[in-house]
Scaffold this motif. Structure first.
Motif, short mmCIF file in Angstrom:
data_model
loop_
_atom_site.label_atom_id
_atom_site.label_comp_id
_atom_site.label_asym_id
_atom_site.label_seq_id
_atom_site.Cartn_x
_atom_site.Cartn_y
_atom_site.Cartn_z
N LEU A 174 -5.33 -5.90 1.78
CA LEU A 174 -4.16 -6.06 2.65
C LEU A 174 -3.13 -6.98 2.00
CD1 LEU A 174 -2.54 -5.73 5.25
CD2 LEU A 174 -3.95 -7.55 6.27
N ARG A 175 -3.61 -8.08 1.44
CA ARG A 175 -2.70 -9.00 0.76
C ARG A 175 -1.98 -8.29 -0.39
NH1 ARG A 175 -4.37 -12.89 -3.75
NH2 ARG A 175 -5.03 -10.82 -4.21
N ASP A 176 -2.73 -7.54 -1.20
CA ASP A 176 -2.12 -6.80 -2.32
C ASP A 176 -1.12 -5.77 -1.81
OD1 ASP A 176 -3.64 -8.28 -4.04
OD2 ASP A 176 -5.11 -6.70 -4.42
N ARG A 177 -1.48 -5.10 -0.74
CA ARG A 177 -0.60 -4.08 -0.17
C ARG A 177 0.71 -4.70 0.31
NH1 ARG A 177 -2.86 0.48 3.99
NH2 ARG A 177 -0.88 1.41 4.58
N LEU A 178 0.61 -5.86 0.96
CA LEU A 178 1.82 -6.54 1.45
C LEU A 178 2.66 -7.06 0.29
CD1 LEU A 178 0.43 -8.41 4.57
CD2 LEU A 178 1.87 -6.36 4.53
N LEU A 179 2.00 -7.53 -0.77
CA LEU A 179 2.75 -7.98 -1.94
C LEU A 179 3.51 -6.82 -2.58
CD1 LEU A 179 0.23 -10.50 -3.55
CD2 LEU A 179 2.41 -11.03 -2.46
N CYS A 180 2.85 -5.66 -2.67
CA CYS A 180 3.53 -4.47 -3.20
C CYS A 180 4.71 -4.09 -2.33
CB CYS A 180 2.56 -3.30 -3.31
SG CYS A 180 1.42 -3.43 -4.68
N LYS A 181 4.49 -4.13 -1.02
CA LYS A 181 5.56 -3.78 -0.08
C LYS A 181 6.72 -4.75 -0.23
CE LYS A 181 6.87 -1.15 3.36
NZ LYS A 181 7.07 0.27 3.21
#
Length: 133
Positions: free
Chosen positions: A13-20
């Motif tokens: 989730l953290r990685d996904r939000l960073l990508c977003k």
């Protein structure tokens, strides 16, 4: 401590939000990030005690695969944007060069016309303006 999420899910989730966040640079992003987090949590926030260890591993493997696909798509989209930006820069550079070439050609033509006029004046002065020749 997160409840209902595996540690791998928290990291994903953290990685996904960073990508977003990378996608949303320069925009007001709070609502988009909230929506992204909500979507992820809806998909992953379940009681993992009801799954067998095998089910959990299979699910995590599928999630990692989907996340890798999503990242690959994002990277491809970024590459496309970079290529477009490079192409636009090259087109601008080409237009500048064409303008410079046109200006140089105009200047050359003006100098040639001025030289021709000067040659006519010189010849008139040399031979005098005798009308016929």
């Amino acid at each position: 401590e997160t409840k209902g999420l595996l540690d791998t899910h928290v990291v994903m989730l953290r990685d996904r939000l960073l990508c977003k966040m990378g996608e949303l640079v320069g925009r007001e992003a709070v609502m988009d990030l909230q929506s992204e987090a909500k979507e992820y949590l809806t998909e992953h926030n379940v009681d993992h005690t009801t799954f067998s260890m095998h089910d959990q591993m299979v699910k995590e493997q599928e999630e990692r695969r989907l996340e890798m696909e999503r990242k690959a798509k994002l990277e491809e989209a970024q590459r496309v944007l970079e290529l477009k930006a490079q192409e636009e820069a090259q087109m601008r550079d080409q237009a500048v060069l064409e303008e410079q070439m046109q200006a140089a050609e105009n200047e050359r033509q003006q100098k040639a016309a001025a030289a021709k006029m000067e040659e006519k004046r010189r010849l008139r002065k040399l031979f005098g303006d005798k009308g016929g020749g």
